[in-house]
Write a protein that holds these residues in place. Structure first.
Motif, PDB file in Angstrom:
ATOM      1  N   GLY A 163       0.431   9.111  -5.677  1.00 40.72           N
ATOM      2  CA  GLY A 163       0.486  10.445  -5.094  1.00 40.72           C
ATOM      3  C   GLY A 163      -0.613  10.683  -4.073  1.00 40.72           C
ATOM      4  N   MET A 164      -0.828   9.688  -3.213  1.00 42.13           N
ATOM      5  CA  MET A 164      -1.882   9.786  -2.206  1.00 42.13           C
ATOM      6  C   MET A 164      -1.367   9.185  -0.906  1.00 42.13           C
ATOM      7  SD  MET A 164      -4.389   6.693  -3.522  1.00 42.13           S
ATOM      8  CE  MET A 164      -5.464   6.853  -2.083  1.00 42.13           C
ATOM      9  N   HIS A 165      -2.223   9.179   0.131  1.00 44.40           N
ATOM     10  CA  HIS A 165      -1.840   8.608   1.417  1.00 44.40           C
ATOM     11  C   HIS A 165      -2.142   7.111   1.450  1.00 44.40           C
ATOM     12  CE1 HIS A 165      -0.938  12.482   3.121  1.00 44.40           C
ATOM     13  NE2 HIS A 165      -2.140  12.952   2.821  1.00 44.40           N
ATOM     14  N   ALA A 166      -1.217   6.348   2.004  1.00 47.50           N
ATOM     15  CA  ALA A 166      -1.392   4.900   2.081  1.00 47.50           C
ATOM     16  C   ALA A 166      -2.607   4.528   2.927  1.00 47.50           C
ATOM     17  CB  ALA A 166      -0.137   4.247   2.654  1.00 47.50           C
ATOM     18  N   GLN A 167      -2.868   5.284   3.998  1.00 44.33           N
ATOM     19  CA  GLN A 167      -4.015   4.989   4.847  1.00 44.33           C
ATOM     20  C   GLN A 167      -5.327   5.110   4.075  1.00 44.33           C
ATOM     21  OE1 GLN A 167      -4.292   7.442   8.341  1.00 44.33           O
ATOM     22  NE2 GLN A 167      -6.057   6.357   9.168  1.00 44.33           N
ATOM     23  N   ALA A 182       0.823  -1.213   0.000  1.00 41.76           N
ATOM     24  CA  ALA A 182       0.000   0.000   0.000  1.00 41.76           C
ATOM     25  C   ALA A 182       0.858   1.264   0.000  1.00 41.76           C
ATOM     26  CB  ALA A 182      -0.964  -0.012   1.186  1.00 41.76           C
ATOM     27  N   PRO A 183       1.943   1.351   0.794  1.00 40.75           N
ATOM     28  CA  PRO A 183       2.784   2.560   0.726  1.00 40.75           C
ATOM     29  C   PRO A 183       3.432   2.753  -0.641  1.00 40.75           C
ATOM     30  CG  PRO A 183       3.163   1.419   2.799  1.00 40.75           C
ATOM     31  CD  PRO A 183       2.307   0.513   1.962  1.00 40.75           C
ATOM     32  N   GLU A 184       3.887   1.672  -1.273  1.00 45.47           N
ATOM     33  CA  GLU A 184       4.486   1.791  -2.607  1.00 45.47           C
ATOM     34  C   GLU A 184       3.463   2.299  -3.618  1.00 45.47           C
ATOM     35  OE1 GLU A 184       7.899  -1.728  -2.640  1.00 45.47           O
ATOM     36  OE2 GLU A 184       5.840  -2.203  -3.208  1.00 45.47           O
ATOM     37  N   ALA A 185       2.289   1.694  -3.614  1.00 44.62           N
ATOM     38  CA  ALA A 185       1.255   2.093  -4.565  1.00 44.62           C
ATOM     39  C   ALA A 185       0.815   3.529  -4.317  1.00 44.62           C
ATOM     40  CB  ALA A 185       0.058   1.146  -4.465  1.00 44.62           C
ATOM     41  N   ALA A 186       0.628   3.876  -3.062  1.00 51.20           N
ATOM     42  CA  ALA A 186       0.195   5.231  -2.727  1.00 51.20           C
ATOM     43  C   ALA A 186       1.230   6.261  -3.164  1.00 51.20           C
ATOM     44  CB  ALA A 186      -0.051   5.344  -1.225  1.00 51.20           C
ATOM     45  N   GLN A 187       2.499   5.929  -2.994  1.00 54.07           N
ATOM     46  CA  GLN A 187       3.562   6.846  -3.403  1.00 54.07           C
ATOM     47  C   GLN A 187       3.554   7.053  -4.910  1.00 54.07           C
ATOM     48  OE1 GLN A 187       7.682   5.531  -2.926  1.00 54.07           O
ATOM     49  NE2 GLN A 187       8.148   7.453  -1.894  1.00 54.07           N
ATOM     50  N   MET A 188       3.320   5.992  -5.681  1.00 50.92           N
ATOM     51  CA  MET A 188       3.283   6.107  -7.136  1.00 50.92           C
ATOM     52  C   MET A 188       2.076   6.921  -7.602  1.00 50.92           C
ATOM     53  SD  MET A 188       4.510   2.267  -8.246  1.00 50.92           S
ATOM     54  CE  MET A 188       4.477   2.612 -10.023  1.00 50.92           C
ATOM     55  N   ALA A 208      -6.892   2.763  -8.617  1.00 43.70           N
ATOM     56  CA  ALA A 208      -6.638   3.738  -7.561  1.00 43.70           C
ATOM     57  C   ALA A 208      -6.291   5.099  -8.138  1.00 43.70           C
ATOM     58  CB  ALA A 208      -5.505   3.244  -6.656  1.00 43.70           C
ATOM     59  N   ARG A 209      -5.553   5.110  -9.221  1.00 39.02           N
ATOM     60  CA  ARG A 209      -5.165   6.382  -9.839  1.00 39.02           C
ATOM     61  C   ARG A 209      -6.389   7.154 -10.321  1.00 39.02           C
ATOM     62  NH1 ARG A 209      -1.862   7.319 -15.312  1.00 39.02           N
ATOM     63  NH2 ARG A 209      -1.031   9.385 -14.875  1.00 39.02           N
ATOM     64  N   VAL A 226       8.994   3.189 -16.972  1.00 46.25           N
ATOM     65  CA  VAL A 226       7.704   2.512 -17.081  1.00 46.25           C
ATOM     66  C   VAL A 226       7.471   1.594 -15.889  1.00 46.25           C
ATOM     67  CG1 VAL A 226       8.572   0.487 -18.355  1.00 46.25           C
ATOM     68  CG2 VAL A 226       6.238   1.286 -18.759  1.00 46.25           C
ATOM     69  N   ALA A 227       6.204   1.410 -15.545  1.00 48.67           N
ATOM     70  CA  ALA A 227       5.778   0.340 -14.636  1.00 48.67           C
ATOM     71  C   ALA A 227       5.094  -0.710 -15.496  1.00 48.67           C
ATOM     72  CB  ALA A 227       4.832   0.874 -13.572  1.00 48.67           C
ATOM     73  N   ASP A 228       5.673  -1.893 -15.557  1.00 48.70           N
ATOM     74  CA  ASP A 228       5.184  -2.979 -16.393  1.00 48.70           C
ATOM     75  C   ASP A 228       5.082  -4.223 -15.514  1.00 48.70           C
ATOM     76  OD1 ASP A 228       4.869  -5.138 -18.125  1.00 48.70           O
ATOM     77  OD2 ASP A 228       6.217  -4.338 -19.641  1.00 48.70           O
ATOM     78  N   PRO A 229       3.871  -4.736 -15.273  1.00 47.06           N
ATOM     79  CA  PRO A 229       3.728  -5.873 -14.371  1.00 47.06           C
ATOM     80  C   PRO A 229       4.456  -7.131 -14.827  1.00 47.06           C
ATOM     81  CG  PRO A 229       1.678  -5.463 -15.552  1.00 47.06           C
ATOM     82  CD  PRO A 229       2.578  -4.298 -15.828  1.00 47.06           C
ATOM     83  N   ALA A 230       4.859  -7.180 -16.100  1.00 51.00           N
ATOM     84  CA  ALA A 230       5.600  -8.334 -16.601  1.00 51.00           C
ATOM     85  C   ALA A 230       7.099  -8.208 -16.353  1.00 51.00           C
ATOM     86  CB  ALA A 230       5.334  -8.517 -18.096  1.00 51.00           C
ATOM     87  N   CYS A 231       7.546  -7.067 -15.823  1.00 57.02           N
ATOM     88  CA  CYS A 231       8.973  -6.838 -15.578  1.00 57.02           C
ATOM     89  C   CYS A 231       9.175  -6.342 -14.147  1.00 57.02           C
ATOM     90  CB  CYS A 231       9.540  -5.802 -16.550  1.00 57.02           C
ATOM     91  SG  CYS A 231       9.397  -6.246 -18.293  1.00 57.02           S
ATOM     92  N   ALA A 232      10.091  -6.956 -13.428  1.00 54.42           N
ATOM     93  CA  ALA A 232      10.447  -6.529 -12.071  1.00 54.42           C
ATOM     94  C   ALA A 232       9.216  -6.410 -11.175  1.00 54.42           C
ATOM     95  CB  ALA A 232      11.209  -5.203 -12.103  1.00 54.42           C
ATOM     96  N   PHE A 233       8.213  -7.283 -11.419  1.00 52.68           N
ATOM     97  CA  PHE A 233       6.978  -7.307 -10.628  1.00 52.68           C
ATOM     98  C   PHE A 233       6.278  -5.951 -10.601  1.00 52.68           C
ATOM     99  CE2 PHE A 233       9.563 -10.766  -8.773  1.00 52.68           C
ATOM    100  CZ  PHE A 233       8.737 -11.829  -9.120  1.00 52.68           C
ATOM    101  N   GLY A 234       6.460  -5.171 -11.679  1.00 52.56           N
ATOM    102  CA  GLY A 234       5.749  -3.905 -11.808  1.00 52.56           C
ATOM    103  C   GLY A 234       6.452  -2.718 -11.193  1.00 52.56           C
ATOM    104  N   GLN A 235       7.633  -2.916 -10.615  1.00 55.98           N
ATOM    105  CA  GLN A 235       8.369  -1.783 -10.059  1.00 55.98           C
ATOM    106  C   GLN A 235       8.855  -0.876 -11.188  1.00 55.98           C
ATOM    107  OE1 GLN A 235       8.669  -1.060  -6.694  1.00 55.98           O
ATOM    108  NE2 GLN A 235       7.155  -2.710  -6.608  1.00 55.98           N
ATOM    109  N   PRO A 236       8.950   0.429 -10.978  1.00 53.39           N
ATOM    110  CA  PRO A 236       9.404   1.346 -12.034  1.00 53.39           C
ATOM    111  C   PRO A 236      10.792   0.982 -12.536  1.00 53.39           C
ATOM    112  CG  PRO A 236       8.383   2.566 -10.244  1.00 53.39           C
ATOM    113  CD  PRO A 236       8.528   1.160  -9.763  1.00 53.39           C
ATOM    114  N   ILE A 237      10.925   0.911 -13.846  1.00 51.43           N
ATOM    115  CA  ILE A 237      12.185   0.516 -14.468  1.00 51.43           C
ATOM    116  C   ILE A 237      12.522   1.448 -15.625  1.00 51.43           C
ATOM    117  CG2 ILE A 237      11.943  -1.935 -13.903  1.00 51.43           C
ATOM    118  CD1 ILE A 237      10.981  -2.386 -16.812  1.00 51.43           C
TER     119      ILE A 237
END
Length: 233
Positions: free
Chosen positions: A21-25, A13-19, A72-73, A171-182
């Motif tokens: 631009g919102m609060h994880a809570q 949740a913190p990673e997604a919220a940071q991407m 979420a975005r 890019v964030a691509d779920p097929a690469c690096a489990f979707g982490q920005p690359i």
């Protein structure tokens, strides 16, 4: 979890919220549901806005897939225009019925026919902020469309999110690096690049180590800086 996450992406949740631009809570409330006091002061439980791609558990907490990230975005963009959660919940339910998918905003159909779908799902909704937007350019063009513009879509739905406006380098691509920005051209995560620059002391040194253009290193650093600023805000 790693095997289950292949091709889906996985974010805390913190990673997604940071991407986004919102609060994880806030994001957790959307995915887990929440309690609030009703008009009669009784406690009421609101269910999740949508079911995340990973079922919450005691070990991992809340985990999101890439499609959750896109949903979420868009919800965050609507909330940014002060459109209430009850209205958004109705929109999601109606969109789910029309599109026939649990994550309707991240489907290929919503990308190609989103304006028509959005007009239908907002029909008859008594939401002052939504009405004000309709009297101008419309909520879809002003709020939703910008959140779709930098996404790539396949037959099933959103497949990539290009993270720097006007560029196709990060890019964030779920097929690469489990979707982490690359860095798209190399698959190296932007977090790893930032760590390397901090350790080596210069962009040029890291560019030589990885044998890639310095401009790609700078783009990775730009994204990491923007992400840190969103977290600070």
């Amino acid at each position: 979890m790693a095997e289950a996450a292949f091709g889906i992406g996985v974010y805390t949740a913190p990673e997604a919220a940071q991407m986004v631009g919102m609060h994880a809570q806030t994001l957790r409330r959307w995915l887990l549901g929440y309690e609030h006091a009703g008009i009669d002061a009784a406690r009421r439980h609101e269910p999740p806005l949508w079911q995340p791609q990973y079922a919450p558990d005691e070990t991992d907490g809340v985990l999101l897939g890439f499609r959750d990230l896109v949903e979420a975005r868009i919800v965050h963009a609507l909330r940014g225009k002060h459109i209430g959660l009850p209205t958004i919940r109705i929109c999601i339910d109606r969109a789910r019925a029309i599109v026939g998918a649990d994550h309707p905003f991240s489907t290929a159909l919503f990308k190609t026919d989103g304006k028509t779908i959005f007009l239908e799902i907002t029909r008859d909704l008594d939401e002052p902020h939504l009405i004000d937007l309709k009297h101008s350019q419309g909520v879809f063009n002003r709020v939703v469309a910008p959140s779709l513009a930098d996404l790539d879509f396949g037959p099933e739905g959103a497949t990539r999110w290009w993270l720097l406006p006007g560029k196709r380098t990060i890019v964030a691509d779920p097929a690469c690096a489990f979707g982490q920005p690359i860095i798209a051209a190399t698959g190296i995560t932007t977090a790893r690049v930032a760590q390397a620059v901090a350790a080596e002391g210069s962009v040029s040194s890291v560019a030589q180590i990885y044998e890639i253009r310095p401009s790609l290193i700078r783009d990775a650093l730009t994204y990491q800086q923007q992400r840190a600023l969103r977290q600070a805000a």
